[in-house]
Design a protein around this motif. Structure first.
Motif, short mmCIF file in Angstrom:
data_model
loop_
_atom_site.label_atom_id
_atom_site.label_comp_id
_atom_site.label_asym_id
_atom_site.label_seq_id
_atom_site.Cartn_x
_atom_site.Cartn_y
_atom_site.Cartn_z
N ASP A 105 0.65 -1.28 0.14
CA ASP A 105 -0.02 0.22 -0.23
C ASP A 105 0.99 1.20 0.08
O ASP A 105 1.86 1.16 0.40
CB ASP A 105 -0.97 -0.05 1.34
CG ASP A 105 -1.84 -1.11 1.20
OD1 ASP A 105 -2.40 -1.66 0.15
OD2 ASP A 105 -2.22 -1.70 1.97
N TRP A 107 0.91 5.72 -1.07
CA TRP A 107 0.11 7.07 -1.58
C TRP A 107 0.01 7.56 -2.95
O TRP A 107 1.19 6.99 -3.66
CB TRP A 107 0.61 8.12 -0.79
CG TRP A 107 -0.11 9.55 -0.95
CD1 TRP A 107 -1.14 10.16 -0.41
CD2 TRP A 107 0.14 10.46 -2.00
NE1 TRP A 107 -1.66 11.10 -1.05
CE2 TRP A 107 -0.69 11.67 -1.93
CE3 TRP A 107 1.31 10.48 -2.88
CZ2 TRP A 107 -0.66 12.85 -2.69
CZ3 TRP A 107 1.40 11.98 -3.63
CH2 TRP A 107 0.62 12.85 -3.56
N GLY A 108 -0.83 7.93 -3.67
CA GLY A 108 -0.68 8.44 -4.89
C GLY A 108 -1.65 7.41 -5.96
O GLY A 108 -2.08 6.39 -5.50
#
Length: 244
Positions: A105, A107-108
Motif C-alpha cells: 500500500d 500514497w498516490g
C-alpha cells in the motif's frame, strides 16, 4: 497499409498503419486514440539507453533507435517513475525483470488499487490487474506497472467518481477484444471515470490501465507531433526497421 518514406531519424522509414491514430469523441470529451496490432507491429518498452542514462524523453530515444537502424512510429509515456526517472513498479525489458512488481500500500495514483501491468509477449499484448498478472506467472518480453487500473474485467475502478472535480489531461492503455493495443490520451482535461467509461463503452477494452496525468505525452513523428514538455521515465514505443 501505407508506406511512409523519410530521410531523417524522426520519421517512419518503414510500413506504418495509415490510420493508427485518430481523434474520437465520447460524452463531449475528445481523445487521441492510437491502435496497433502487436502481431504485426513491434511494441517495446524503454527507460534507459545502453550507457545506463535515462532517455528522459522521445528525442533521445529516436536518436538511439536510429543508431540501431530502427525508427519511431509512435510512443507514449509508459508508467510512473521515481525522481531519477526509474520505474516505480514492475519493469521488464527483453525478458529480464529489471524491477519487481510492487504490491504494498502507499500514497498516490500508483497505489490507488487495483493497479496493473501492461505487457508484451511475442506477438500478443495484455493488460491485467497486478495480482492477476502475478498469479498467471506470465514471463513477458516487456512489461511496465502503473496505476490505477481504469477498467477491470469490464468494470470501472470502484473508487472513481462520476462527478469528481479532478479534471486533468490523462492517458492510458487497453487491449480490445480484437487483441489490438489501444493507447488513449485526452485532448482536454477529464476525470478518471470519464476515461474509464470511454475505454469500456466505446473502445471495448475489458481491461485498461492509467499511465499518467500531468506528464501525459505522445510522439507521432509522421504527423509532426513529438511532445517534450515534461521529463519521462518508461516509454512505450512502436518501432519500425530501416530497410537495408
Amino acid at each position: 497499409m501505407a508506406i511512409l518514406w523519410a530521410v531523417s531519424p524522426g520519421s517512419a522509414y518503414s510500413a506504418s498503419l495509415a490510420d493508427g491514430c485518430t481523434d474520437e469523441t465520447f460524452s463531449d470529451a475528445s481523445y487521441r486514440v492510437c491502435r496497433f496490432d502487436p502481431s504485426q507491429q513491434t511494441i517495446r518498452i524503454y527507460d534507459r539507453a545502453p550507457g545506463g542514462e535515462a532517455f528522459g524523453g522521445f528525442y533521445p530515444l529516436i536518436t538511439q533507435l536510429w543508431a540501431e537502424r530502427h525508427t519511431l512510429l509512435f510512443a507514449t509515456n509508459g508508467g510512473m517513475y521515481e525522481p531519477d526517472l526509474s520505474p516505480v513498479g514492475l519493469f521488464v525489458s527483453y525478458g529480464i525483470v529489471r524491477k519487481p512488481a510492487r504490491t504494498e500500500d502507499g500514497w498516490g495514483n500508483f497505489f490507488l488499487k487495483p493497479n496493473g501491468v501492461f505487457y508484451v509477449k511475442g506477438g500478443e499484448a495484455g493488460v491485467l490487474e497486478t495480482q492477476s498478472y502475478l498469479t498467471k506467472s506470465i514471463e513477458p518480453d516487456f512489461a511496465t506497472q502503473s496505476g490505477p487500473m481504469l477498467v477491470i474485467d469490464g468494470m470501472i475502478h470502484p473508487k472513481f467518481l462520476a462527478d469528481s472535480d479532478s479534471l486533468k489531461i490523462r492517458n492510458g492503455v487497453g487491449v480490445d477484444r480484437n487483441k489490438q493495443v489501444v493507447f488513449v490520451m485526452s485532448n482536454q482535461p477529464v476525470r478518471f471515470y470519464d476515461m474509464a467509461a470511454f475505454f469500456r463503452d466505446s473502445l471495448d477494452t475489458p481491461n485498461a490501465l492509467f499511465l499518467d496525468g500531468t506528464i501525459s505525452s505522445l510522439a507521432e513523428p509522421t504527423e509532426g507531433r513529438i511532445d517534450h514538455a515534461h521529463p519521462l521515465g518508461p516509454i512505450i514505443a512502436v518501432i519500425g526497421t530501416v530497410p537495408h
